[in-house]
Design a protein around this motif. Structure first.
Motif, short mmCIF file in Angstrom:
data_model
loop_
_atom_site.label_atom_id
_atom_site.label_comp_id
_atom_site.label_asym_id
_atom_site.label_seq_id
_atom_site.Cartn_x
_atom_site.Cartn_y
_atom_site.Cartn_z
N UNK A 72 0.82 -1.15 0.05
CA UNK A 72 0.05 -0.05 0.03
C UNK A 72 0.86 1.24 0.09
N UNK A 73 1.92 1.17 0.67
CA UNK A 73 2.99 2.37 0.71
C UNK A 73 3.42 2.64 -0.80
N UNK A 74 3.59 1.59 -1.45
CA UNK A 74 4.26 1.79 -2.75
C UNK A 74 3.14 2.24 -3.82
N UNK A 75 2.04 1.47 -3.75
CA UNK A 75 1.10 1.77 -4.70
C UNK A 75 0.27 3.21 -4.45
N UNK A 76 0.35 3.39 -3.05
CA UNK A 76 -0.33 4.86 -2.75
C UNK A 76 0.46 5.88 -3.20
N UNK A 77 1.84 5.72 -3.46
CA UNK A 77 2.66 6.99 -3.90
C UNK A 77 2.63 7.11 -5.44
N UNK A 78 1.70 6.12 -6.24
CA UNK A 78 1.84 6.22 -7.71
C UNK A 78 0.96 7.56 -8.11
N UNK A 79 1.33 7.77 -9.52
CA UNK A 79 0.51 8.65 -10.34
C UNK A 79 -0.91 8.22 -10.44
N UNK A 80 -1.10 6.72 -10.85
CA UNK A 80 -2.21 6.08 -11.08
C UNK A 80 -3.09 6.41 -9.82
N UNK A 81 -2.68 6.02 -8.42
CA UNK A 81 -3.48 6.16 -7.34
C UNK A 81 -4.08 7.72 -7.33
N UNK A 82 -3.22 8.62 -7.55
CA UNK A 82 -3.67 10.30 -7.27
C UNK A 82 -4.66 10.37 -8.33
N UNK A 83 -4.44 9.96 -9.57
CA UNK A 83 -5.35 9.90 -10.62
C UNK A 83 -6.63 9.22 -10.54
N UNK A 84 -6.71 8.06 -10.02
CA UNK A 84 -7.94 7.52 -9.82
C UNK A 84 -8.80 8.10 -8.56
N UNK A 85 -8.00 8.75 -7.61
CA UNK A 85 -8.70 9.44 -6.58
C UNK A 85 -9.28 10.65 -6.92
N UNK A 86 -8.64 11.23 -7.74
CA UNK A 86 -9.20 12.53 -8.23
C UNK A 86 -10.36 12.14 -9.02
N UNK A 87 -10.35 11.29 -10.01
CA UNK A 87 -11.45 10.89 -10.96
C UNK A 87 -12.62 10.38 -10.10
N UNK A 88 -12.67 9.71 -9.08
CA UNK A 88 -13.55 9.37 -8.10
C UNK A 88 -14.31 10.57 -7.37
N UNK A 89 -13.63 11.48 -7.05
CA UNK A 89 -13.88 12.64 -6.42
C UNK A 89 -14.96 13.46 -7.29
N UNK A 90 -14.14 13.68 -8.67
CA UNK A 90 -14.86 14.47 -9.76
C UNK A 90 -15.61 13.49 -10.72
N UNK A 91 -16.11 12.63 -10.20
CA UNK A 91 -16.98 11.73 -10.86
C UNK A 91 -16.76 11.65 -12.38
N UNK A 92 -15.42 11.16 -12.69
CA UNK A 92 -15.21 10.94 -14.19
C UNK A 92 -14.35 9.72 -14.16
N UNK A 93 -14.02 9.15 -15.13
CA UNK A 93 -13.15 7.67 -15.62
C UNK A 93 -11.69 8.00 -15.37
N UNK A 94 -11.04 7.30 -14.66
CA UNK A 94 -9.78 7.46 -14.49
C UNK A 94 -9.09 7.19 -15.75
N UNK A 95 -7.93 7.82 -16.12
CA UNK A 95 -6.89 7.36 -17.14
C UNK A 95 -5.68 6.87 -16.57
N UNK A 96 -5.39 5.73 -16.47
CA UNK A 96 -4.41 5.15 -15.84
C UNK A 96 -3.27 5.18 -16.90
N UNK A 97 -1.97 5.39 -16.31
CA UNK A 97 -0.51 5.38 -17.11
C UNK A 97 0.30 4.27 -16.64
N UNK A 98 -0.17 3.36 -15.70
CA UNK A 98 0.86 2.29 -15.22
C UNK A 98 2.01 2.63 -14.61
N UNK A 99 1.94 3.99 -13.82
CA UNK A 99 3.09 4.50 -12.94
C UNK A 99 2.60 5.34 -11.74
#
Length: 261
Positions: A234-261
């Motif tokens: 969790x410490x590793x995955x929680x620091x990824x751009x994908x986690x930040x992107x998916x959290x922002x997407x959830x809050x803003x009610x949009x589909x996340x765009x994962x980049x694999x990093x």
């Protein structure tokens, strides 16, 4: 002479095809080495976000090339290939930090079944079958089958399949969990596997790798061990751009765009 392994790339999905169709993709030294080296390369390749493992022709893989094996029968250590080739190949596949989907068309026997079981998901068709063929040639299991098979089917069923060495056909394999999905037609097996891999390739690659690591260790260690592995994951995955992107997407009610990093 054809290459023992074919590697094709398409938008984050790498399809790795065992290419010895005349011998039903039996595993000679060249193919075992090529598989290990390819798994290691893909593990380190950021452009690879999911893998499909397939076999050319009418079989997935029927295990050890027994013709090559017979040529070593007079050696002092005829089965040193387990240490030199099978074990490193199995570890490289199991520890590959990207989702791996097996397109199991036709028979998967012995070490071939072992390769399929080390993948994360397995797609089969009407021709798919598994055979724990080791005892038929007077050998014990390898390619991690003694570890993977009981995790899928339980200790009693694993003993039955290994000791009696009877084939498991597609519908039974699906019922037992040895196939994730079952296609209606053999021609659908590879496209279905690639479609599923494409879906995974569009996801959070680092998180997938950490989930694989958790599953690899979680069932065999203590609760405390599992919690420590989950903490690190969790410490590793929680620091990824994908986690930040998916959290922002959830809050803003949009589909996340994962980049694999």
């Amino acid at each position: 002479m054809s290459a023992p392994l074919l590697v094709d790339r398409a938008e984050g999905v790498v399809t790795v095809t065992m290419n010895r169709p005349d011998s039903l993709n039996s595993l000679d030294v060249a193919l075992k080495v090529a598989l290990r080296e390819t798994f290691e390369e893909l593990a380190a390749d950021p452009a690879c976000r999911a893998v499909v493992l397939a076999g050319a022709g009418r079989a997935f893989c029927v295990g050890q090339d027994l013709r090559e094996h017979m040529a070593t029968m007079g050696d002092k250590a005829p089965l040193d290939t387990v240490e030199k080739h099978y074990n490193p190949m199995a570890l490289a596949l199991a520890e590959l930090p990207k989702p791996v989907v097996a397109a199991v068309r036709g028979p998967a026997a012995g070490a071939g079944a072992g390769l399929a079981f080390l993948c994360d998901l397995r797609i089969g068709g009407p021709s798919t079958s598994y055979l724990m063929a080791f005892a038929r040639v007077g050998l014990a299991a390898d390619t991690a089958v003694s570890w993977t098979l009981p995790r899928f089917v339980g200790a009693a069923k694993a003993a039955e399949l290994l000791l009696l060495a009877e084939p498991v056909k597609a519908e039974e394999a699906h019922r037992l969990g040895l196939l994730t999905r079952l296609a209606d037609d053999d021609e659908q097996v590879l496209p279905m596997a690639q479609e599923l891999a494409a879906r995974l390739a569009a996801g959070p690659t680092v998180a997938y790798g950490q989930i694989k690591r958790e599953l690899l260790h979680g069932a065999t260690g203590t609760l405390a061990d599992a919690l420590l592995i989950e903490l690190a994951a969790q410490q590793l995955s929680g620091g990824t751009a994908d986690h930040r992107e998916s959290t922002d997407a959830f809050v803003n009610k949009r589909k996340p765009a994962f980049e694999g990093r």
